[in-house]
Design a protein around this motif. Structure first.
Motif, PDB file in Angstrom:
ATOM      1  N   ALA A  59      -2.461  40.802 -48.633  1.00 31.51           N
ATOM      2  CA  ALA A  59      -1.875  41.890 -47.855  1.00 31.51           C
ATOM      3  C   ALA A  59      -2.331  41.865 -46.402  1.00 31.51           C
ATOM      4  O   ALA A  59      -1.538  42.120 -45.476  1.00 31.51           O
ATOM      5  CB  ALA A  59      -2.218  43.236 -48.494  1.00 31.51           C
ATOM      6  N   LEU A  60      -3.608  41.571 -46.162  1.00 30.72           N
ATOM      7  CA  LEU A  60      -4.094  41.510 -44.783  1.00 30.72           C
ATOM      8  C   LEU A  60      -3.453  40.340 -44.034  1.00 30.72           C
ATOM      9  O   LEU A  60      -3.082  40.474 -42.861  1.00 30.72           O
ATOM     10  CB  LEU A  60      -5.619  41.383 -44.761  1.00 30.72           C
ATOM     11  CG  LEU A  60      -6.397  42.651 -45.110  1.00 30.72           C
ATOM     12  CD1 LEU A  60      -7.891  42.355 -45.160  1.00 30.72           C
ATOM     13  CD2 LEU A  60      -6.108  43.782 -44.123  1.00 30.72           C
ATOM     14  N   GLU A  65      -0.570  39.128 -44.613  1.00 31.17           N
ATOM     15  CA  GLU A  65       0.818  39.527 -44.402  1.00 31.17           C
ATOM     16  C   GLU A  65       0.954  40.454 -43.197  1.00 31.17           C
ATOM     17  O   GLU A  65       1.910  40.362 -42.415  1.00 31.17           O
ATOM     18  CB  GLU A  65       1.296  40.243 -45.677  1.00 31.17           C
ATOM     19  CG  GLU A  65       2.730  40.679 -45.719  1.00 31.17           C
ATOM     20  CD  GLU A  65       3.055  41.303 -47.062  1.00 31.17           C
ATOM     21  OE1 GLU A  65       3.807  40.679 -47.833  1.00 31.17           O
ATOM     22  OE2 GLU A  65       2.546  42.413 -47.360  1.00 31.17           O
ATOM     23  N   ASP A  66      -0.014  41.354 -43.034  1.00 31.41           N
ATOM     24  CA  ASP A  66       0.062  42.367 -41.985  1.00 31.41           C
ATOM     25  C   ASP A  66      -0.476  41.882 -40.639  1.00 31.41           C
ATOM     26  O   ASP A  66       0.040  42.257 -39.584  1.00 31.41           O
ATOM     27  CB  ASP A  66      -0.717  43.610 -42.424  1.00 31.41           C
ATOM     28  CG  ASP A  66      -0.204  44.894 -41.783  1.00 31.41           C
ATOM     29  OD1 ASP A  66       0.990  44.952 -41.442  1.00 31.41           O
ATOM     30  OD2 ASP A  66      -0.998  45.841 -41.641  1.00 31.41           O
ATOM     31  N   LEU A  67      -1.520  41.057 -40.686  1.00 32.98           N
ATOM     32  CA  LEU A  67      -2.195  40.655 -39.451  1.00 32.98           C
ATOM     33  C   LEU A  67      -1.835  39.246 -38.999  1.00 32.98           C
ATOM     34  O   LEU A  67      -2.263  38.815 -37.915  1.00 32.98           O
ATOM     35  CB  LEU A  67      -3.710  40.771 -39.630  1.00 32.98           C
ATOM     36  CG  LEU A  67      -4.208  42.179 -40.006  1.00 32.98           C
ATOM     37  CD1 LEU A  67      -5.702  42.157 -40.271  1.00 32.98           C
ATOM     38  CD2 LEU A  67      -3.860  43.195 -38.921  1.00 32.98           C
ATOM     39  N   ASP A 110      -4.075  42.502 -34.665  1.00 30.76           N
ATOM     40  CA  ASP A 110      -3.323  43.738 -34.441  1.00 30.76           C
ATOM     41  C   ASP A 110      -3.117  43.823 -32.928  1.00 30.76           C
ATOM     42  O   ASP A 110      -4.022  44.211 -32.190  1.00 30.76           O
ATOM     43  CB  ASP A 110      -4.113  44.931 -34.967  1.00 30.76           C
ATOM     44  CG  ASP A 110      -3.503  46.286 -34.605  1.00 30.76           C
ATOM     45  OD1 ASP A 110      -2.496  46.322 -33.870  1.00 30.76           O
ATOM     46  OD2 ASP A 110      -4.067  47.308 -35.047  1.00 30.76           O
ATOM     47  N   ASN A 146      -1.204  51.408 -48.442  1.00 32.36           N
ATOM     48  CA  ASN A 146      -0.137  50.866 -49.279  1.00 32.36           C
ATOM     49  C   ASN A 146      -0.596  50.693 -50.717  1.00 32.36           C
ATOM     50  O   ASN A 146       0.103  51.067 -51.667  1.00 32.36           O
ATOM     51  CB  ASN A 146       0.340  49.515 -48.732  1.00 32.36           C
ATOM     52  CG  ASN A 146       1.276  49.652 -47.556  1.00 32.36           C
ATOM     53  OD1 ASN A 146       1.747  50.728 -47.239  1.00 32.36           O
ATOM     54  ND2 ASN A 146       1.552  48.536 -46.900  1.00 32.36           N
ATOM     55  N   GLU A 200      -5.842  50.335 -41.900  1.00 34.48           N
ATOM     56  CA  GLU A 200      -5.128  51.542 -42.338  1.00 34.48           C
ATOM     57  C   GLU A 200      -3.973  51.265 -43.286  1.00 34.48           C
ATOM     58  O   GLU A 200      -3.913  51.774 -44.412  1.00 34.48           O
ATOM     59  CB  GLU A 200      -4.621  52.306 -41.113  1.00 34.48           C
ATOM     60  CG  GLU A 200      -3.776  53.533 -41.460  1.00 34.48           C
ATOM     61  CD  GLU A 200      -3.239  54.218 -40.216  1.00 34.48           C
ATOM     62  OE1 GLU A 200      -2.667  55.306 -40.336  1.00 34.48           O
ATOM     63  OE2 GLU A 200      -3.387  53.648 -39.101  1.00 34.48           O
ATOM     64  N   ARG A 201      -3.002  50.475 -42.871  1.00 28.32           N
ATOM     65  CA  ARG A 201      -1.784  50.335 -43.657  1.00 28.32           C
ATOM     66  C   ARG A 201      -2.009  49.603 -44.977  1.00 28.32           C
ATOM     67  O   ARG A 201      -1.455  49.983 -46.016  1.00 28.32           O
ATOM     68  CB  ARG A 201      -0.702  49.618 -42.832  1.00 28.32           C
ATOM     69  CG  ARG A 201       0.649  49.455 -43.535  1.00 28.32           C
ATOM     70  CD  ARG A 201       1.113  50.682 -44.292  1.00 28.32           C
ATOM     71  NE  ARG A 201       1.055  51.905 -43.508  1.00 28.32           N
ATOM     72  CZ  ARG A 201       1.070  53.119 -44.039  1.00 28.32           C
ATOM     73  NH1 ARG A 201       1.107  53.269 -45.357  1.00 28.32           N
ATOM     74  NH2 ARG A 201       1.012  54.184 -43.265  1.00 28.32           N
ATOM     75  N   THR A 202      -2.863  48.597 -44.958  1.00 30.16           N
ATOM     76  CA  THR A 202      -3.110  47.862 -46.201  1.00 30.16           C
ATOM     77  C   THR A 202      -3.767  48.751 -47.246  1.00 30.16           C
ATOM     78  O   THR A 202      -3.337  48.796 -48.405  1.00 30.16           O
ATOM     79  CB  THR A 202      -3.991  46.624 -45.940  1.00 30.16           C
ATOM     80  OG1 THR A 202      -3.255  45.698 -45.136  1.00 30.16           O
ATOM     81  CG2 THR A 202      -4.374  45.948 -47.244  1.00 30.16           C
ATOM     82  N   MET A 208      -6.742  48.587 -38.058  1.00 34.12           N
ATOM     83  CA  MET A 208      -6.250  47.347 -38.668  1.00 34.12           C
ATOM     84  C   MET A 208      -6.215  47.463 -40.196  1.00 34.12           C
ATOM     85  O   MET A 208      -5.355  46.877 -40.854  1.00 34.12           O
ATOM     86  CB  MET A 208      -7.145  46.176 -38.266  1.00 34.12           C
ATOM     87  CG  MET A 208      -7.037  45.784 -36.799  1.00 34.12           C
ATOM     88  SD  MET A 208      -8.277  44.547 -36.321  1.00 34.12           S
ATOM     89  CE  MET A 208      -7.648  43.092 -37.150  1.00 34.12           C
TER      90      MET A 208
END
Length: 294
Positions: A18-19, A21-23, A29, A113, A108-110, A106
């Protein structure tokens, strides 16, 4: 301390994915890195925006550690105030984070979710468990899980008061209609499994009282009654328990198919042991959680 029941390895794999995927490949970030110095410190609260039953709290530490490794910094400190399985009220503070503002944002969203998803499953499961209270029946999950998240989603079911039926095709044999057709009958299917895997639990799916008695005669002692009305289910339970009682034995009976919370108690009162509900994992809405800087 992490709940020993929490699937830590599965959670770590998910957080890593997930990280990334997001970062992205550089662990970046762009908004936070451009606007906030890495040494700026803040306090953040993970809070409930709606009621529910918490699941996934240990994910917070995993995400914070993952972000810290990407930024070569010290992870924010973490104070957990509410543990998995506890009921949440609106505004409840689940955890306090204190450390690098950039790292907190950085992460927060992971963390939200994952926790919102697992808390949604736990909350949905708790509604079924509450509906079945006093009936002697337990709510079970199924294999209808999100690919890659099975261990975590089944953990959330446990946190919500449910029970895991089987983890996969490998730990419980379930003889369904297609197996009966392919094997040439219930008895040949049951016998083949028992000979090949003598220690595995075998469950047989049935749709009528007659099929239930046929499965018992073949040796089955775990029945899954599929898409039966309350009256048919009750009659099948009586017939099945009388059949095994005459032989000094017992049988476990599960009902599934088309069940709703409105009729859960009625089905649970038929004398069955379990209700299995695929919707616990495939249709649970998330519970709204947030991370607020204070």
């Amino acid at each position: 301390m992490t709940d020993p029941d929490f699937p830590i390895e599965a959670a770590q794999r998910l957080v890593t994915t997930a990280l990334a995927e997001d970062l992205g490949p550089d662990g970046l970030d762009v908004t936070s890195s451009a606007t906030i110095p890495l040494d700026q410190v803040t306090t953040g609260h993970v809070v409930a925006r709606e009621p529910g039953v918490l699941a996934g709290g240990p994910v917070i530490a995993l995400v914070l550690d993952g972000v810290a490794s990407l930024t070569s910094g010290t992870p924010p400190s973490l104070e957990v105030r509410i543990t998995d399985g506890a009921r949440l009220g609106v505004g409840d503070v689940i955890a306090l984070l204190r450390g690098s503002t950039q790292q907190v944002l950085m992460a927060e969203r992971t963390l939200l979710n994952v926790m919102s998803r697992l808390t949604g499953i736990a909350s949905h499961t708790r509604r079924w468990a509450d509906a079945l209270a006093g009936t002697g029946c337990t709510v079970l999950d199924t294999r209808k899980t999100t690919p890659g998240l099975r261990e975590l989603e089944k953990y959330a079911v446990r946190a919500g008061g449910g029970t895991n039926k089987r983890m996969g095709l490998y730990d419980v044999a379930m003889v369904k209609d297609n197996h009966v057709v392919a094997a040439g009958g219930v008895a040949p299917a049951y016998t083949a499994i028992r000979e090949r895997y003598p220690d595995v639990t075998i469950e047989v799916e049935v749709e009528s009282t007659e099929q239930a008695l046929e499965a018992l005669a073949a040796g089955a002692r775990f029945l899954m009654c599929d898409n039966m009305s309350v009256d048919l289910l009750r009659a099948t339970v009586v017939a099945a328990r009388e059949w095994v009682a005459g032989r000094g034995e017992s049988v476990e009976i599960e009902a599934t198919g088309g069940l709703t919370l409105d009729d859960a108690a009625e089905y649970g009162a038929t004398g069955i042991d379990y209700l299995s509900v695929g919707g616990l994992t495939h249709s649970s809405p998330i519970v709204d959680l947030a991370l607020d800087l204070v």
